[in-house]
Design an enzyme around this catalytic site. Structure first.
Site, PDB file in Angstrom:
ATOM      1  N   LYS A  17       0.674  -1.478   0.081  1.00 55.93           N
ATOM      2  CA  LYS A  17      -0.195   0.213   0.328  1.00 55.93           C
ATOM      3  C   LYS A  17       1.057   1.001   0.170  1.00 55.93           C
ATOM      4  O   LYS A  17       0.741   2.283  -1.036  1.00 55.93           O
ATOM      5  CB  LYS A  17      -0.819  -0.384   1.084  1.00 55.93           C
ATOM      6  CG  LYS A  17      -1.844  -0.687   1.204  1.00 55.93           C
ATOM      7  CD  LYS A  17      -3.210  -0.801   2.622  1.00 55.93           C
ATOM      8  CE  LYS A  17      -2.308  -0.113   3.716  1.00 55.93           C
ATOM      9  NZ  LYS A  17      -1.668  -1.574   4.275  1.00 55.93           N
ATOM     10  N   ARG A  93     -10.243   1.373   8.469  1.00 58.31           N
ATOM     11  CA  ARG A  93     -10.041  -0.613   9.032  1.00 58.31           C
ATOM     12  C   ARG A  93     -11.057  -1.231   9.932  1.00 58.31           C
ATOM     13  O   ARG A  93     -10.879  -2.333  10.087  1.00 58.31           O
ATOM     14  CB  ARG A  93      -8.253  -0.585   9.808  1.00 58.31           C
ATOM     15  CG  ARG A  93      -7.200  -0.382   9.444  1.00 58.31           C
ATOM     16  CD  ARG A  93      -6.235  -0.683  10.753  1.00 58.31           C
ATOM     17  NE  ARG A  93      -4.963  -1.043  10.412  1.00 58.31           N
ATOM     18  CZ  ARG A  93      -3.959  -0.206   9.906  1.00 58.31           C
ATOM     19  NH1 ARG A  93      -4.310   0.789   8.947  1.00 58.31           N
ATOM     20  NH2 ARG A  93      -2.633  -0.847  10.002  1.00 58.31           N
ATOM     21  N   ARG A 130      11.530  -6.620   6.503  1.00 56.25           N
ATOM     22  CA  ARG A 130      11.310  -4.711   6.434  1.00 56.25           C
ATOM     23  C   ARG A 130      11.797  -4.629   6.609  1.00 56.25           C
ATOM     24  O   ARG A 130      12.227  -4.355   8.119  1.00 56.25           O
ATOM     25  CB  ARG A 130       9.648  -4.718   6.265  1.00 56.25           C
ATOM     26  CG  ARG A 130       9.453  -3.280   5.720  1.00 56.25           C
ATOM     27  CD  ARG A 130       7.997  -3.110   5.695  1.00 56.25           C
ATOM     28  NE  ARG A 130       7.369  -2.820   6.366  1.00 56.25           N
ATOM     29  CZ  ARG A 130       5.729  -2.715   6.637  1.00 56.25           C
ATOM     30  NH1 ARG A 130       5.376  -2.415   5.391  1.00 56.25           N
ATOM     31  NH2 ARG A 130       5.385  -2.865   7.546  1.00 56.25           N
ATOM     32  N   ARG A 162      10.734  -1.551  12.032  1.00 52.56           N
ATOM     33  CA  ARG A 162       9.542  -0.685  13.083  1.00 52.56           C
ATOM     34  C   ARG A 162       9.902  -1.664  13.928  1.00 52.56           C
ATOM     35  O   ARG A 162       9.409  -2.880  13.508  1.00 52.56           O
ATOM     36  CB  ARG A 162       8.369  -0.939  12.319  1.00 52.56           C
ATOM     37  CG  ARG A 162       8.092   0.516  11.261  1.00 52.56           C
ATOM     38  CD  ARG A 162       7.328  -0.033  10.010  1.00 52.56           C
ATOM     39  NE  ARG A 162       5.691  -0.298  10.446  1.00 52.56           N
ATOM     40  CZ  ARG A 162       4.761  -0.424  10.060  1.00 52.56           C
ATOM     41  NH1 ARG A 162       4.245   0.269   9.473  1.00 52.56           N
ATOM     42  NH2 ARG A 162       3.628  -1.071  10.639  1.00 52.56           N
ATOM     43  N   ARG A 173      -2.043  -8.484  13.819  1.00 52.14           N
ATOM     44  CA  ARG A 173      -2.256  -7.636  13.092  1.00 52.14           C
ATOM     45  C   ARG A 173      -3.247  -8.640  11.190  1.00 52.14           C
ATOM     46  O   ARG A 173      -3.712  -7.578  11.111  1.00 52.14           O
ATOM     47  CB  ARG A 173      -1.074  -6.345  12.299  1.00 52.14           C
ATOM     48  CG  ARG A 173      -0.324  -5.988  13.022  1.00 52.14           C
ATOM     49  CD  ARG A 173       0.998  -4.891  12.899  1.00 52.14           C
ATOM     50  NE  ARG A 173       1.294  -4.366  11.966  1.00 52.14           N
ATOM     51  CZ  ARG A 173       2.887  -4.581  11.767  1.00 52.14           C
ATOM     52  NH1 ARG A 173       3.461  -5.318  12.134  1.00 52.14           N
ATOM     53  NH2 ARG A 173       3.151  -4.323  10.361  1.00 52.14           N
TER      54      ARG A 173
HETATM   55  P1  AMP Z   1       0.552   1.120   9.684  1.00 56.10           P
HETATM   56  O1  AMP Z   1       2.033   1.300   9.033  1.00 56.10           O
HETATM   57  O2  AMP Z   1      -0.936   1.018   8.404  1.00 56.10           O
HETATM   58  O3  AMP Z   1       0.582  -1.078   9.486  1.00 56.10           O
HETATM   59  O4  AMP Z   1      -0.389   0.934  11.143  1.00 56.10           O
HETATM   60  C1  AMP Z   1       0.205   0.842  12.200  1.00 56.10           C
HETATM   61  C2  AMP Z   1      -0.346   0.737  13.440  1.00 56.10           C
HETATM   62  O5  AMP Z   1      -1.015   1.647  13.333  1.00 56.10           O
HETATM   63  C3  AMP Z   1      -1.004   0.089  13.324  1.00 56.10           C
HETATM   64  O6  AMP Z   1      -0.893  -1.250  13.558  1.00 56.10           O
HETATM   65  C4  AMP Z   1      -2.538  -0.145  14.083  1.00 56.10           C
HETATM   66  O7  AMP Z   1      -1.706  -0.180  15.605  1.00 56.10           O
HETATM   67  C5  AMP Z   1      -2.752   1.435  13.923  1.00 56.10           C
HETATM   68  N1  AMP Z   1      -3.352   2.045  13.342  1.00 56.10           N
HETATM   69  C6  AMP Z   1      -2.861   2.538  11.995  1.00 56.10           C
HETATM   70  N2  AMP Z   1      -4.350   3.514  11.569  1.00 56.10           N
HETATM   71  C7  AMP Z   1      -5.192   2.457  12.524  1.00 56.10           C
HETATM   72  C8  AMP Z   1      -6.497   3.107  12.301  1.00 56.10           C
HETATM   73  N3  AMP Z   1      -6.750   3.210  11.144  1.00 56.10           N
HETATM   74  N4  AMP Z   1      -7.279   2.343  12.924  1.00 56.10           N
HETATM   75  C9  AMP Z   1      -6.282   1.771  14.103  1.00 56.10           C
HETATM   76  N5  AMP Z   1      -5.503   1.401  14.220  1.00 56.10           N
HETATM   77  C10 AMP Z   1      -4.453   1.661  13.509  1.00 56.10           C
END
Ligand code: AMP
Length: 222
Positions: A17, A93, A130, A162, A173
């Protein structure tokens, strides 16, 4: 230059993404709004939001819906978004977040929802290894790291991993994605907005597929 667009980009973590959104954002000249990036910046700056979100993030759990909806609402009110449109990456999400977005934007508020599909085994391998440049966000994999150890090929910035890119958090996740985000796909399909695009292959190939799907959906060339 293509006109603006209003897109949601969905896909499991590791589906690509971030990479595709960076390209789409240049193609349509629209802001790329990544809720994960917003949260990580808040964690780094130790803002009240960051302090609240960090624990859920490190465990690979979702930050509560009301917090996320507040963040996105504030960002969508800013003038660049109002004028050009947006690419939402990582939001919604959950169905509750999807419904909140629908309330915010209205029935004609999205041009399309792009779902980048990749099998689970492939994303586990991609994410567990990653590496990310802390300065420009370019991603690498432990199997093909940058030429100079721990320095980004693009900008020379420091390469980091990360905190939540370990196998245990990755699996949590992905389970959450299955449970909470998959129902959103059915919801957007019903609304006639969903474009599912095969995310396997080189980033260029995936980008071509997305462009073709968007041109067919919006009727606008790019
Ligand atoms: P990502 O970089 O999109 O994988 O987001 C990293 C982490 O941020 C996720 O594992 C969640 O803990 C939190 N997060 C990001 N976007 C959301 C969302 N829309 N709703 C809830 N938690 C989020």
């Amino acid at each position: 230059m293509a006109e603006g667009i209003r897109l949601v980009v969905l896909g499991k973590q590791g589906a690509g993404k971030g990479t595709q959104c960076a390209r789409l954002s240049r193609l349509y000249t629209v802001p790329h709004i990544s809720t994960g990036d917003i949260l990580r910046a808040s964690v780094k700056q130790k803002t009240p939001l960051g302090i609240q979100a960090q624990e859920s993030m490190d465990r690979g759990e979702l930050v509560p819906d009301p917090v996320m909806i507040g963040i996105v609402k504030e960002r969508l009110d800013q003038s660049d978004v109002v004028i050009r449109g947006f690419l939402l990456d990582g939001f919604p999400r959950t169905v509750a977040q999807g419904e909140a977005l629908y309330e915010l934007l209205g029935p004609e508020g999205l041009d399309a929802v792009v779902d980048i599909t990749v099998p689970t085994e492939v994303v586990v391998r991609r994410i567990s290894g990653r590496l990310i440049c802390a300065d420009c966000g370019t991603t690498y994999h432990e199997d093909s790291p940058p030429a100079r150890p721990w320095a980004c090929d693009v900008c020379g910035g420091p390469i980091t991993k990360r905190a939540d890119d370990n196998e245990e958090a990755v699996r949590r996740r992905l389970n959450l994605y299955e449970e909470q985000t998959s129902p959103l796909l059915a919801w957007y399909l019903e609304k006639g907005l969903l474009l599912s695009v095969d995310g396997l292959g080189e980033p260029d190939e995936v980008f071509e597929r997305i462009k073709i799907a968007l041109v067919a959906r919006t009727g606008r060339s790019v």
